[in-house]
Design an enzyme around this catalytic site. Structure first.
Site, PDB file in Angstrom:
ATOM      1  N   LYS A 126       1.377   2.200  -5.298  1.00 43.58           N
ATOM      2  CA  LYS A 126       2.577   2.087  -6.390  1.00 43.58           C
ATOM      3  C   LYS A 126       1.426   1.900  -7.411  1.00 43.58           C
ATOM      4  CE  LYS A 126       1.711  -2.163  -4.471  1.00 43.58           C
ATOM      5  NZ  LYS A 126       2.364  -1.989  -2.778  1.00 43.58           N
ATOM      6  N   GLY A 128      -4.822  -3.854  -4.025  1.00 40.32           N
ATOM      7  CA  GLY A 128      -5.316  -2.975  -4.388  1.00 40.32           C
ATOM      8  C   GLY A 128      -5.049  -2.093  -5.053  1.00 40.32           C
ATOM      9  N   GLN A 148       1.769  -5.567  -3.097  1.00 41.47           N
ATOM     10  CA  GLN A 148       2.955  -5.836  -1.849  1.00 41.47           C
ATOM     11  C   GLN A 148       3.459  -4.988  -1.716  1.00 41.47           C
ATOM     12  OE1 GLN A 148       1.520  -9.748  -3.195  1.00 41.47           O
ATOM     13  NE2 GLN A 148      -0.610  -8.592  -2.828  1.00 41.47           N
ATOM     14  N   ASP A 183       0.717  -1.728  -0.063  1.00 43.89           N
ATOM     15  CA  ASP A 183       0.131  -0.221   0.167  1.00 43.89           C
ATOM     16  C   ASP A 183       0.943   1.516   0.012  1.00 43.89           C
ATOM     17  OD1 ASP A 183      -2.302  -2.197   0.127  1.00 43.89           O
ATOM     18  OD2 ASP A 183      -2.054  -1.469   2.452  1.00 43.89           O
TER      19      ASP A 183
END
Ligand code: GDP
Ligand code: IMO
Ligand code: MG
Length: 431
Positions: A16, A40, A225, A13
Site C-alpha cells: 500500500k 508499516g 492493514q 503488507d
C-alpha cells in the site's frame, strides 16, 4: 478522480505504501483513517527506503496535505519519532503538510503494556499482535474511557481523565496480570509534554478534508492493514481492531460515504500474513520459504517472518466486493519469476462442499481447505519491465487469469519496491 480509497485486499503488507506514494503525485490530500503504528508502509524512492507507521504515505511529495484522521489510534511518542526521523532525512514536515485530528484516540504506555499482557493471558489463543497497543486503545474508545489527542492539550481535563483511566488499568496490571502499575504523575507529565509538541499539527481534520474536497481538491484515503484483518469482516478474532477497507472511511475520516468516488484494492501476486489465524492458501516449506526468500517477506513493523502462500482468489474477490472496488493493483509480480508452476486458490472446500464464495459466516475459517489451479510460470526477470506488452506471455497470462478470477480490472502492476517499478494498465490514471 476527486476522492479515491486505496485499501489492502489481503491480510496486510500488500504494498500500500508504495502505491499510495505513487498516487500521491496526482492528489492534494492523503488521509489515514484507521489503525495506528501497527502499520508499516514502505516507500522506496531512488533506492532510499522509508517505513511509515502513522504518517500518510503522501509525505514524500512536497505540497500534499497529509491527514491522520479521528479514526486512527495515535501513539504520540511514535508519531514524534517518525516526524523527527523524516526531518533528519530532509523531508519537510510541519503543521501545514501534516494534520492530526484532535479526536484521534491516544495510545498510552498502559495500552502497550496491556496489549502484551493480554496476549500472554490468551496463551495458545493469542492473536500475534504487533504489541503497539492497538486493541486496548480501541477497546477504551468503545468503552468511552479513552482520551483523545485534544485532551492532551488541556492539562486539567487530561489529568482528570487519565487519573481515572490509569487507576483501573493499574488495578488490572497488578491484580490480574501480576505486573507493576504505572505512576500517574510521571505518565501525566510525559503525555502533556508530548501533547505540547504535537499541538501545531492538531485540528478538526474532518472539516479540513471535507472543505478541501468541496473546493475541488483531490483526496486519497490510505487504508492500513487489509480487509481480511477487518474487525467486522475479517478472520475474527484474528484481526486488528478497526474497519480497514473503504467501510472505515466515513467514520474514521469524517467524510461522507456517498462522496467516495473510486476504490482500488491492492493485493500481492501471492499472499502473506503476519501473526496467528487462518490462512487457507498458506504453503508450508519449501514453497512458502521460497516465496519468503524471493519476496524478502519480513514484517516492516515487527521484523517477524511473514507466513507465505499462493494468491487466494476467494478471499480477494470477497474483499473487493465488500469495498465496492473499481479495480485491483497487483504488486510483487516480479517475486514469482523462476517458479516452474504458479498456483492460485480458486475455491474452498467447506465441510465436503465446494464453494467459490467466501464463507464469512463460518465460525472457524481454519477448517476450510483451499482448492488450487496451476499455470506454468516464467523465468524472466520482470524488475525492469515498464510496459504491459513487454512482459513475458506467461506473466501476462497469469495477470489476465487473476483478473478473470477477481472480477474487476487489474489497473496497475508493480514489479519492484521502487516508485518507478510499475506497469500501468488500461484504466489507471497517473498523470
Ligand atoms: P504495506 O504495509 O501494504 O505498505 O506493505 P509493506 O511495506 O509492509 O510491505 C511491502 C514490501 O514489499 C515492502 O518491503 C516494499 O518495499 C515491497 N514491495 C512493494 N511493491 C513491491 C514489488 O512490486 N516487488 C517487490 N519485490 N517488492 C515490493
Ligand atoms: P500494514 O498496514 C500486516 C496484524 C498483526 C496481528 C493482527 C492484530 O503494514 O499492512 P494488532 O497489533 O493490529 O492488534 O495485531 O493484525 N497486523 C498486520 N499485519 N500488516 C499490517 O499493517 C498489520 N497490522 C496489524 O500481525 O496478526
Ligand atoms: Mg506493512
Amino acid at each position: 478522480m476527486s476522492s479515491v480509497s486505496v485499501f489492502g485486499a489481503q491480510w496486510g503488507d500488500e504494498g500500500k505504501g508504495k502505491i499510495i506514494d505513487l498516487l500521491s503525485q496526482d492528489v492534494d490530500v492523503v488521509v489515514r483513517y484507521q489503525g495506528g503504528a501497527n502499520a508499516g508502509h514502505t516507500v522506496v524512492v531512488g533506492g532510499q527506503k522509508y517505513v511509515l507507521h502513522l504518517i500518510p504515505s503522501g509525505i514524500l511529495h512536497a505540497g500534499r496535505v497529509n491527514v491522520i484522521g479521528n479514526g486512527v489510534a495515535v501513539d504520540p511518542a511514535k508519531l514524534l519519532e517518525e516526524i523527527d526521523g523524516l526531518l533528519e532525512r530532509g523531508v519537510e514536515v510541519n503543521g501545514e503538510n501534516l494534520r492530526l485530528s484532535s479526536n484521534a484516540q491516544v495510545i498510552f504506555e498502559h495500552h502497550k503494556l496491556m496489549d502484551r499482557y493480554s496476549e500472554r493471558w490468551r496463551g495458545d489463543g493469542r492473536i500475534g499482535t504487533t504489541g503497539r497497543g492497538i486493541g486496548p486503545s480501541y477497546a477504551d474508545k468503545a468503552a468511552r474511557t479513552g482520551l483523545r489527542i485534544g485532551d492532551l492539550l488541556e492539562p486539567d481535563h487530561c489529568a482528570n481523565r487519565l487519573r481515572a483511566a490509569l487507576a483501573e488499568k493499574n488495578a488490572l496490571m497488578e491484580k490480574v496480570h501480576g505486573e507493576s502499575g504505572l505512576d500517574f504523575d510521571e505518565q501525566l507529565a510525559i503525555y502533556l509534554a508530548l501533547g505540547k509538541r504535537l499541538a501545531p499539527f492538531v485540528g478538526d481534520t474532518g472539516a479540513e478534508v471535507r472543505r478541501a474536497y468541496n473546493a475541488g481538491k483531490r483526496v486519497l484515503f490510505e487504508g492500513a492493514q487489509g480487509v481480511m484483518l477487518d474487525i467486522d469482516h475479517g478472520t475474527y478474532p484474528f484481526v486488528t481492531s478497526s474497519n480497514t477497507g473503504t467501510n472505515g472511511i466515513p467514520a474514521g475520516a469524517g467524510f461522507p460515504a456517498k462522496q467516495i468516488e473510486t476504490a482500488y484494492g491492492i493485493a500481492k501476486a501471492y499472499c502473506t500474513r503476519v501473526g496467528e489465524g487462518p490462512f487457507p492458501s498458506e504453503q508450508a516449506d519449501p514453497i512458502g520459504k521460497r516465496i519468503r526468500d524471493a519476496g524478502n517477506e519480513y514484517g516492516a513493523t515487527t521484523g517477524r517472518p511473514r507466513r507465505c502462500g499462493w494468491f487466494d482468489a476467494v478471499a480477494v474477490r470477497y474483499g473487493l466486493e465488500l469495498c465496492g472496488a473499481d479495480g485491483l493493483v497487483v504488486t510483487n509480480l516480479d517475486v514469482l519469476s523462476g517458479f516452474e508452476e504458479i498456483s492460485v486458490a480458486t475455491r474452498y472446500r467447506v465441510g465436503g462442499e465446494e464453494r467459490e464464495d467466501y464463507p464469512a459466516d463460518l465460525v472457524d475459517l481454519g477448517s476450510v481447505q483451499a482448492i488450487y489451479e496451476s499455470r506454468p510460470g516464467w523465468t524472466e526477470d520482470l524488475t525492469a519491465v515498464r510496459k504491459y506488452e513487454d512482459l513475458p506471455q506467461r506473466a501476462r497470462d497469469y495477470v489476465e487469469w487473476l483478473e478473470q478470477l477477481v472480477g474487476v480490472p487489474i489497473v496497475l502492476l508493480s514489479v519492484g519496491p521502487d516508485r518507478e517499478q510499475v506497469i500501468p494498465r488500461g484504466l489507471f490514471v497517473a498523470s
